[in-house]
Every structure is written in structure tokens, then in C-alpha cells.
Design a protein around this motif. Structure first.
Motif, PDB file in Angstrom:
ATOM      1  N   THR A 442      39.501  45.773  48.882  1.00  0.00           N
ATOM      2  CA  THR A 442      39.114  46.913  48.051  1.00  0.00           C
ATOM      3  C   THR A 442      39.678  46.761  46.639  1.00  0.00           C
ATOM      4  OG1 THR A 442      39.006  48.382  49.964  1.00  0.00           O
ATOM      5  CG2 THR A 442      39.216  49.415  47.798  1.00  0.00           C
ATOM      6  N   GLN A 443      40.978  46.414  46.569  1.00  0.00           N
ATOM      7  CA  GLN A 443      41.591  46.215  45.249  1.00  0.00           C
ATOM      8  C   GLN A 443      40.956  45.025  44.540  1.00  0.00           C
ATOM      9  OE1 GLN A 443      44.338  48.147  43.706  1.00  0.00           O
ATOM     10  NE2 GLN A 443      43.256  47.062  42.074  1.00  0.00           N
ATOM     11  N   LEU A 444      40.704  43.950  45.289  1.00  0.00           N
ATOM     12  CA  LEU A 444      40.056  42.771  44.698  1.00  0.00           C
ATOM     13  C   LEU A 444      38.729  43.153  44.064  1.00  0.00           C
ATOM     14  CD1 LEU A 444      39.652  39.211  46.111  1.00  0.00           C
ATOM     15  CD2 LEU A 444      37.598  40.522  45.592  1.00  0.00           C
ATOM     16  N   GLU A 445      37.910  43.895  44.812  1.00  0.00           N
ATOM     17  CA  GLU A 445      36.598  44.256  44.274  1.00  0.00           C
ATOM     18  C   GLU A 445      36.729  45.195  43.087  1.00  0.00           C
ATOM     19  OE1 GLU A 445      32.213  45.942  45.661  1.00  0.00           O
ATOM     20  OE2 GLU A 445      33.767  45.553  47.173  1.00  0.00           O
ATOM     21  N   ASP A 446      37.659  46.154  43.154  1.00  0.00           N
ATOM     22  CA  ASP A 446      37.842  47.085  42.032  1.00  0.00           C
ATOM     23  C   ASP A 446      38.188  46.337  40.746  1.00  0.00           C
ATOM     24  OD1 ASP A 446      37.289  49.211  43.646  1.00  0.00           O
ATOM     25  OD2 ASP A 446      39.387  49.823  43.924  1.00  0.00           O
ATOM     26  N   ASP A 447      39.107  45.365  40.846  1.00  0.00           N
ATOM     27  CA  ASP A 447      39.531  44.639  39.643  1.00  0.00           C
ATOM     28  C   ASP A 447      38.410  43.768  39.095  1.00  0.00           C
ATOM     29  OD1 ASP A 447      42.060  45.733  39.539  1.00  0.00           O
ATOM     30  OD2 ASP A 447      42.981  44.162  40.753  1.00  0.00           O
ATOM     31  N   LEU A 448      37.710  43.073  39.980  1.00  0.00           N
ATOM     32  CA  LEU A 448      36.628  42.216  39.513  1.00  0.00           C
ATOM     33  C   LEU A 448      35.475  43.041  38.950  1.00  0.00           C
ATOM     34  CD1 LEU A 448      36.627  39.452  42.290  1.00  0.00           C
ATOM     35  CD2 LEU A 448      37.533  39.302  39.963  1.00  0.00           C
ATOM     36  N   ARG A 449      35.194  44.193  39.567  1.00  0.00           N
ATOM     37  CA  ARG A 449      34.145  45.076  39.036  1.00  0.00           C
ATOM     38  C   ARG A 449      34.521  45.584  37.647  1.00  0.00           C
ATOM     39  NH1 ARG A 449      29.287  44.649  41.672  1.00  0.00           N
ATOM     40  NH2 ARG A 449      29.543  44.835  43.941  1.00  0.00           N
ATOM     41  N   GLN A 450      35.794  45.878  37.430  1.00  0.00           N
ATOM     42  CA  GLN A 450      36.222  46.352  36.113  1.00  0.00           C
ATOM     43  C   GLN A 450      35.999  45.263  35.056  1.00  0.00           C
ATOM     44  OE1 GLN A 450      40.172  48.016  35.948  1.00  0.00           O
ATOM     45  NE2 GLN A 450      40.203  48.039  33.710  1.00  0.00           N
ATOM     46  N   ILE A 451      36.290  44.019  35.420  1.00  0.00           N
ATOM     47  CA  ILE A 451      36.052  42.916  34.484  1.00  0.00           C
ATOM     48  C   ILE A 451      34.564  42.801  34.180  1.00  0.00           C
ATOM     49  CG2 ILE A 451      36.164  40.411  34.169  1.00  0.00           C
ATOM     50  CD1 ILE A 451      38.648  40.420  35.981  1.00  0.00           C
ATOM     51  N   ILE A 452      33.734  42.874  35.216  1.00  0.00           N
ATOM     52  CA  ILE A 452      32.285  42.720  35.041  1.00  0.00           C
ATOM     53  C   ILE A 452      31.709  43.886  34.253  1.00  0.00           C
ATOM     54  CG2 ILE A 452      30.074  42.586  36.259  1.00  0.00           C
ATOM     55  CD1 ILE A 452      31.688  41.148  38.543  1.00  0.00           C
ATOM     56  N   ASP A 453      32.204  45.098  34.486  1.00  0.00           N
ATOM     57  CA  ASP A 453      31.721  46.261  33.730  1.00  0.00           C
ATOM     58  C   ASP A 453      32.000  46.083  32.229  1.00  0.00           C
ATOM     59  OD1 ASP A 453      30.829  47.462  36.016  1.00  0.00           O
ATOM     60  OD2 ASP A 453      32.573  48.780  36.266  1.00  0.00           O
ATOM     61  N   ASN A 454      33.164  45.532  31.916  1.00  0.00           N
ATOM     62  CA  ASN A 454      33.519  45.324  30.516  1.00  0.00           C
ATOM     63  C   ASN A 454      32.846  44.094  29.921  1.00  0.00           C
ATOM     64  OD1 ASN A 454      35.221  47.563  30.528  1.00  0.00           O
ATOM     65  ND2 ASN A 454      37.001  46.366  31.180  1.00  0.00           N
ATOM     66  N   ASP A 455      32.517  43.118  30.774  1.00  0.00           N
ATOM     67  CA  ASP A 455      31.919  41.857  30.311  1.00  0.00           C
ATOM     68  C   ASP A 455      30.902  41.393  31.362  1.00  0.00           C
ATOM     69  OD1 ASP A 455      31.239  39.396  29.317  1.00  0.00           O
ATOM     70  OD2 ASP A 455      33.201  38.466  29.636  1.00  0.00           O
ATOM     71  N   PRO A 456      29.657  41.899  31.287  1.00  0.00           N
ATOM     72  CA  PRO A 456      28.665  41.581  32.324  1.00  0.00           C
ATOM     73  C   PRO A 456      28.353  40.095  32.466  1.00  0.00           C
ATOM     74  CG  PRO A 456      27.938  43.416  30.958  1.00  0.00           C
ATOM     75  CD  PRO A 456      29.128  42.827  30.282  1.00  0.00           C
ATOM     76  N   ASN A 457      28.701  39.302  31.470  1.00  0.00           N
ATOM     77  CA  ASN A 457      28.426  37.863  31.534  1.00  0.00           C
ATOM     78  C   ASN A 457      29.670  37.044  31.859  1.00  0.00           C
ATOM     79  OD1 ASN A 457      25.664  38.126  30.908  1.00  0.00           O
ATOM     80  ND2 ASN A 457      26.144  38.268  28.733  1.00  0.00           N
ATOM     81  N   ASN A 458      30.637  37.655  32.481  1.00  0.00           N
ATOM     82  CA  ASN A 458      31.840  36.938  32.887  1.00  0.00           C
ATOM     83  C   ASN A 458      31.536  36.175  34.172  1.00  0.00           C
ATOM     84  OD1 ASN A 458      34.461  36.267  34.057  1.00  0.00           O
ATOM     85  ND2 ASN A 458      35.317  37.588  32.462  1.00  0.00           N
ATOM     86  N   ALA A 459      31.178  34.903  34.005  1.00  0.00           N
ATOM     87  CA  ALA A 459      30.732  34.099  35.155  1.00  0.00           C
ATOM     88  C   ALA A 459      31.835  33.922  36.184  1.00  0.00           C
ATOM     89  CB  ALA A 459      30.234  32.740  34.663  1.00  0.00           C
ATOM     90  N   MET A 460      33.088  33.796  35.731  1.00  0.00           N
ATOM     91  CA  MET A 460      34.186  33.576  36.661  1.00  0.00           C
ATOM     92  C   MET A 460      34.365  34.782  37.591  1.00  0.00           C
ATOM     93  SD  MET A 460      38.051  32.237  35.839  1.00  0.00           S
ATOM     94  CE  MET A 460      38.584  33.698  34.950  1.00  0.00           C
ATOM     95  N   ALA A 461      34.312  35.988  37.026  1.00  0.00           N
ATOM     96  CA  ALA A 461      34.459  37.194  37.852  1.00  0.00           C
ATOM     97  C   ALA A 461      33.255  37.384  38.769  1.00  0.00           C
ATOM     98  CB  ALA A 461      34.655  38.412  36.956  1.00  0.00           C
ATOM     99  N   LEU A 462      32.065  37.140  38.239  1.00  0.00           N
ATOM    100  CA  LEU A 462      30.859  37.250  39.079  1.00  0.00           C
ATOM    101  C   LEU A 462      30.939  36.297  40.269  1.00  0.00           C
ATOM    102  CD1 LEU A 462      28.221  37.344  36.199  1.00  0.00           C
ATOM    103  CD2 LEU A 462      28.577  39.184  37.864  1.00  0.00           C
ATOM    104  N   ASN A 463      31.359  35.079  40.004  1.00  0.00           N
ATOM    105  CA  ASN A 463      31.444  34.095  41.068  1.00  0.00           C
ATOM    106  C   ASN A 463      32.525  34.456  42.079  1.00  0.00           C
ATOM    107  OD1 ASN A 463      30.957  31.384  42.299  1.00  0.00           O
ATOM    108  ND2 ASN A 463      33.047  31.024  41.603  1.00  0.00           N
ATOM    109  N   ALA A 464      33.683  34.879  41.588  1.00  0.00           N
ATOM    110  CA  ALA A 464      34.783  35.218  42.497  1.00  0.00           C
ATOM    111  C   ALA A 464      34.408  36.370  43.420  1.00  0.00           C
ATOM    112  CB  ALA A 464      36.029  35.566  41.684  1.00  0.00           C
ATOM    113  N   LEU A 465      33.779  37.398  42.861  1.00  0.00           N
ATOM    114  CA  LEU A 465      33.374  38.528  43.694  1.00  0.00           C
ATOM    115  C   LEU A 465      32.275  38.107  44.663  1.00  0.00           C
ATOM    116  CD1 LEU A 465      33.528  41.470  44.496  1.00  0.00           C
ATOM    117  CD2 LEU A 465      32.032  42.030  42.560  1.00  0.00           C
ATOM    118  N   GLY A 466      31.292  37.365  44.165  1.00  0.00           N
ATOM    119  CA  GLY A 466      30.208  36.930  45.035  1.00  0.00           C
ATOM    120  C   GLY A 466      30.703  36.046  46.167  1.00  0.00           C
ATOM    121  N   TYR A 467      31.585  35.102  45.865  1.00  0.00           N
ATOM    122  CA  TYR A 467      32.090  34.212  46.919  1.00  0.00           C
ATOM    123  C   TYR A 467      32.900  34.984  47.956  1.00  0.00           C
ATOM    124  CZ  TYR A 467      34.588  30.579  49.372  1.00  0.00           C
ATOM    125  OH  TYR A 467      35.105  29.777  50.367  1.00  0.00           O
TER     126      TYR A 467
END
Length: 572
Positions: A442-467
Motif C-alpha cells: 500500500t505504501q509502495l503504491e502510494d509513493d509511486l502514484r505520488q511520483i507519477i501524479d507529479n510527473d506522468p512521464n516518469n518511466a522509472m516509477a511507471l515501470n516499478a509500479l507496473g512490475y
């Protein structure tokens, strides 16, 4: 081997060229001594100058004697325009050049060259000033006059100045060089200059062929160095060695050749021979600390730790390359199992590119010796001393703590960092990775979602959450969309391609999974990617190949947890 230097940079090739013009020192001398290739036009007989001109020139001389070079420059420039006298124009040029007045130096040089068409220094000066102003066609016209009178030219300067210009300009210059080469086919500066422009146009093979056609008796140090550089860039570095070796026999005291020869030996991994060359160079130039530092690095690559230690300690005593020397000394002392001395060396790195790398070694050494409190205290102090690097220091400390299984301490530290820098994406990402270690998805997803919300093209966060979703949950379609978005942003990133292959495996599309994972493994033969590819192959019945890939990866990364878990899970 690129840590030593970049092989045969153009700057070293031309570093021995003669000065473009005599230095001008003030107070202003009355004359400029001619050389054997020029006939300076004297200042016109003063009887031909008007009283106003004479007063202006006298004022300029007095101003120069009193360090009012602005007045001297103004007066000489004005009188050069009015009189078109070659001596006055030359003086105006020298003063403007000394003062760095580019436009005035250019105007005066052209005046001087036009007023003294047989003065080769005037023609050279005009050509160089025009080249600096990126007026290459005009520069070539003046330099051609010098060539045709068999004077010393600076075509290499023109070519190097134009090397970064637009393709159309370079093409026009190439045509000019071709025209002149018909008249002077073995002129080394013309050959060198054309080769430079060909190289800049990605026509390195043509440039090399041009240099190889130059008769040996006409070859110069600069043409030889460029030839060696081109051979190296064309992956023919072994052929450069005899070229350089023969040149050293002809020019035994030319250090540029010996340095290039030594560097080429390093490129070819002939380190013992390279060390011998650098030793000879250092004996010839004992104050050259760049050579001393290169010798230290070569000895480190050879595993000659004590020899490397000597050179690094010499650099520290001499106050040269201090931070880099301390950092590398720390590495040497680690190899010699001198942990306390290694820590002292790393702690002596105060700034620069090696500072953060040194901090990574500090926390690794402290934690490997179970000095947890010393490690945390050290980083608290470092963040006070290096406040501008606080974020990077939080990351180094936290990741070090996590790597040595101090997960809860790492959790406390990363939260401390985020209180100080609440929206910092690198800290959020690291907290997400530590949350993963704590099984707190839950915490992992919250933090990665916050990064993506601020930077929708953050490939590293998108990949980490997706994986994570693909590997740890059944939200596979959501995972696929996230990873595909990351893949579109970074299509050549092997880690993202691996994630995409893995999510297709979890979705049951084994063919797509195999294709993507093979692509990822070819780009990055990492143990985790090998584990994934092997598992896909295993489920396709290609078990011999799967074992082969696993075993190959195991040789390089014998302790990789994902690989070991995959092999144990599927083969037992």
C-alpha cells in the motif's frame, strides 16, 4: 579504459602548433620584429601624416605607456581607417588583440592585410581573425596567399575552427581544400585539415585513406596522431601501434606521440607495456601529476596495490588530484584489508565527483563491520557539513542500510528525509523500494502514484509500479498498461522490456513474453532477466536452454536471490 583519458583528442594533436601571432606586451614597443617568412611594412614616413594624425598617434603611445590601452586602441583604430597605413593598421590590430576587442581586431587585421599584400604575417592574421568570426571562405582566400608564397600556414586552425560549423560550410571548405591540394598534394596541413573535416562529416574511412596516401617523408606529428586516432575509432587500434612506434623512432622526444602510444596500449589491454611507457614519460617529466595519476590507475588495474599506493600518496603529498587520489587510495587500502586507513582516505574526500562515491564506500565498510551507530552518526554529520548534498546523502545512507538488512533503520531514515523534503521524487522512490522490503504494498503504491501524479512521464516509477503489480498481485491488465506506457517512453531500457515480458508471461502470452525477454537479456544479461527468461522457456518445454541461461547467469551473479529462488522453485 576511458577513465584515464579520451584517446587522441584533437586538442592534443594540435597542442604543439606554433602561436598564431607574436604576443603583444605593454608598454607598446616601437616595432614588431619580422621573421624570415614576412616583410613587415614600416609605418609610413611621418612626413606623409597630417598633424592631426601625428598628434593622435603620439597620444596613443603615451596612453599605452600609462596603461590607458582603451585610448591607445581607439586612436590607432581610427587612424588605421583614415590612413590605410600598414604599420598603423598592424599596431591597431596588436592592441585590439591584446585587449580582446574581437571586432576591432578583425577590422584592423583586414586593413593590415590589404595594405601589405606581401606581408605573410598580415595575411595569416587576417585569415585567423576571419576564421574566428566564422567567415571561412574569406579566411581561406588570405591563407591561400600565404601558401602560394611558401609561408607557414595555419590551415589546421581554419579546419578546427570550422569543424563544428554547419554541413554546408564544411562542404565549401572541403572544395577549397581539394582545389589547393591539386597545387600542393603533399602539404601536410592541407591533408590534415581535409581529414579533420571528413572526420567531422562521419567519413572517417575517407579521412584515414587520405592520411595514408601522404608520403612518409611529408608526415608530421599531427597527421600521425590523427591517423592513429582514426584507426582506433574504426576498431583498428592494433594497426595504430606500429604507426606510433615508427613515429617515435623519428621523433623520440615528442611526448604527444608517446602518450598516445601508451593510451593505445591501454585500449588494447596491454597494461604492462603501457605502464612501462608511462614510467618513461614520468621520468622525463617528474612534475607531471597527470602521468603520476595515470600510473596509479594502471597499477590498480594490474592489481599492483602497493605500487598504486605509492603514486597516490605522492599525489596527496603534492596536493594534486587530492580528492580523486584519496578516493582511489581508499579502494587500494580496502584491497590491502586496511579498513581503518581506507575509511580515513574516504573521509578525506571533501568535494567533487568522488565525494558521494566515497560516502557509499564509508557506509558499506561501517555496516560490514557491524558499526551501525557509527554509520548513522557519520551521515548526520555529513548532512550538516554538506547541506547542499543532503538528499543524495539520505539516499546513500538509506540504500546502504537496506542492503545490509537494517530495514527498519532505513525506514526511519527515509521518513526523516521526506519530512525535510516532502515531495522529492528520489526519496519517494526509495521509500517505495523499502516499503517493498517490508511487504507494505500500500505504501509502495502510494509513493509511486505520488511520483507519477507529479510527473506522468516518469518511466522509472511507471515501470516499478507496473512490475510490482504484475509480480505481486493479480491486477495484471493495470500492470500491463503502466509498463507499456514506460516502454513507450524508454523503448531501449532493458529493465522495462524485462518487466513487459514478465507481465505478458503472467497474462499467459508466452510467445510475446519470450520475444521481449530475449530482447531484454540480449541488451542486459542480468541475473533477474535470466531468471525470467529461463522460467518462460521452462514452461514452453525448452528446459535445456533454460538451464543453460540460468547457469551462465549464475557464474556472473552467484548470489542473486531471484535467480536462486527461480531455479530452486522450478527444478526441485
Amino acid at each position: 579504459m576511458n577513465k584515464y583519458f579520451s584517446l587522441l583528442a584533437i586538442s592534443i594533436i594540435v597542442s604543439g602548433c606554433q602561436a598564431l601571432a607574436p604576443d603583444t606586451q605593454f608598454p607598446i614597443d616601437d616595432t614588431v620584429a619580422p621573421d624570415s617568412t614576412q616583410t613587415h611594412a614600416p609605418v609610413n614616413d611621418t612626413a606623409n601624416f597630417s598633424p592631426e594624425t601625428l598628434v593622435s598617434l603620439l597620444t596613443a603611445e603615451i596612453a599605452g605607456q600609462r596603461d590607458r590601452f582603451d585610448i591607445a586602441s581607439d586612436n590607432y583604430s581610427q587612424q588605421a581607417q583614415l590612413t590605410a597605413d600598414p604599420g598603423v593598421a598592424e599596431r591597431a590590430f596588436r592592441i585590439a588583440e591584446y585587449l580582446g576587442e574581437e571586432q576591432r581586431a578583425l577590422d584592423s587585421a583586414i586593413l593590415w592585410a590589404n595594405a601589405a599584400p606581401n606581408d605573410l604575417e598580415a595575411q595569416r592574421s587576417a585569415a585567423i581573425q576571419l576564421a574566428q568570426a566564422e567567415r571561412y571562405d574569406e579566411a581561406m582566400q588570405y591563407m591561400e596567399k600565404v601558401l602560394l608564397q611558401n609561408g607557414d600556414t595555419q590551415f589546421d586552425f581554419l579546419a578546427l575552427s570550422a569543424a563544428q560549423s554547419d554541413p554546408k560550410t564544411r562542404a565549401a571548405l572541403l572544395q577549397s581544400f581539394d582545389r589547393l591540394l591539386v597545387k600542393r598534394p603533399n602539404n601536410p596541413q592541407l591533408v590534415f585539415s581535409k581529414a579533420i573535416l571528413l572526420h567531422q562529416d562521419d567519413r572517417s574511412q575517407e579521412a584515414l585513406q587520405l592520411l595514408e596516401r601522404l608520403p612518409k617523408k611529408h608526415a608530421t606529428v599531427t597527421t600521425i596522431l590523427l591517423r592513429a586516432r582514426l584507426l582506433s575509432q574504426l576498431n583498428r587500434g592494433a594497426e595504430a601501434l606500429p604507426v606510433l612506434s615508427d613515429a617515435l623512432k623519428q621523433y623520440p622526444n615528442e611526448n604527444r606521440l608517446r602518450i598516445t602510444y601508451a593510451r593505445q596500449l591501454i585500449e588494447l589491454d596491454r597494461l604492462e607495456e603501457a605502464r612501462a611507457e608511462f614510467l618513461e614519460l614520468l621520468q622525463q617529466s617528474p612534475s607531471d601529476d597527470d602521468l603520476r595519476f595515470s600510473l596509479a590507475l594502471i597499477n590498480m588495474d594490474l592489481g599492483a596495490w602497493l605500487e598504486a599506493q605509492v603514486y597516490l600518496e605522492e599525489l596527496i603529498i603534492r596536493g594534486s588530484h587530492s580528492d580523486a587520489a584519496h578516493y582511489n587510495l581508499g579502494q587500494v587500502l580496502e584491497k590491502l584489508q586496511e579498513t581503518e586507513q581506507a575509511l580515513n582516505a574516504y573521509n578525506s574526500v571533501q568535494s567533487g565527483a568522488n565525494y558521494l562515491a566515497a560516502q557509499q564506500r564509508v557506509i558499506a565498510l561501517l555496516l560490514s563491520n557491524e558499526q551501525l551507530s557509527e554509520a548513522t552518526t557519520h551521515f548526520e554529520l555529513q548532512r550538516m557539513v554538506q547541506a547542499d548534498l543532503a538528499i543524495q546523502l539520505y539516499l546513500i545512507e538509506t540504500e546502504g542500510l537496506a542492503n545490509y538488512d537494517h530495514t527498519e533503520t532505513a525506514w526511519l531514515r527515509i521518513n526523516q528525509g521526506l519530512k525535510q523534503y516532502p515531495a522529492e521524487p528520489s526519496l519517494l522512490y526509495t521509500r517505495a523500494m523499502i516499503a517493498d522490503k517490508r511487504n507494505d504494498l500500500t505504501q509502495l503504491e502510494d509513493d509511486l502514484r505520488q511520483i507519477i501524479d507529479n510527473d506522468p512521464n516518469n518511466a522509472m516509477a511507471l515501470n516499478a509500479l507496473g512490475y510490482t503489480l504484475a509480480d505481486r498481485t493479480e491486477r495484471l491488465e493495470e500492470a500491463r498498461q503502466l509498463i507499456e506506457q514506460a516502454h513507450q517512453l524508454e523503448p531501449n531500457d532493458a529493465a522495462i522490456t524485462d518487466s513487459l515480458g514478465w507481465v505478458y508471461f503472467r497474462l499467459g502470452d508466452l510467445d510475446s513474453a519470450e520475444r521481449l525477454l530475449r530482447e531484454a537479456y540480449n541488451g542486459l544479461p542480468d541475473a533477474e532477466i535470466a531468471a525470467h527468461l529461463g522460467e518462460v522457456l521452462w514452461f514452453q518445454g525448452k528446459r535445456t536452454e533454460a538451464r543453460r541461461i540460468w547457469n551462465q547467469a549464475l557464474k556472473n551473479q552467484p548470489n542473486d536471490a531471484t535467480l536462486l529462488d527461480t531455479m530452486q522453485r522450478l527444478t526441485q
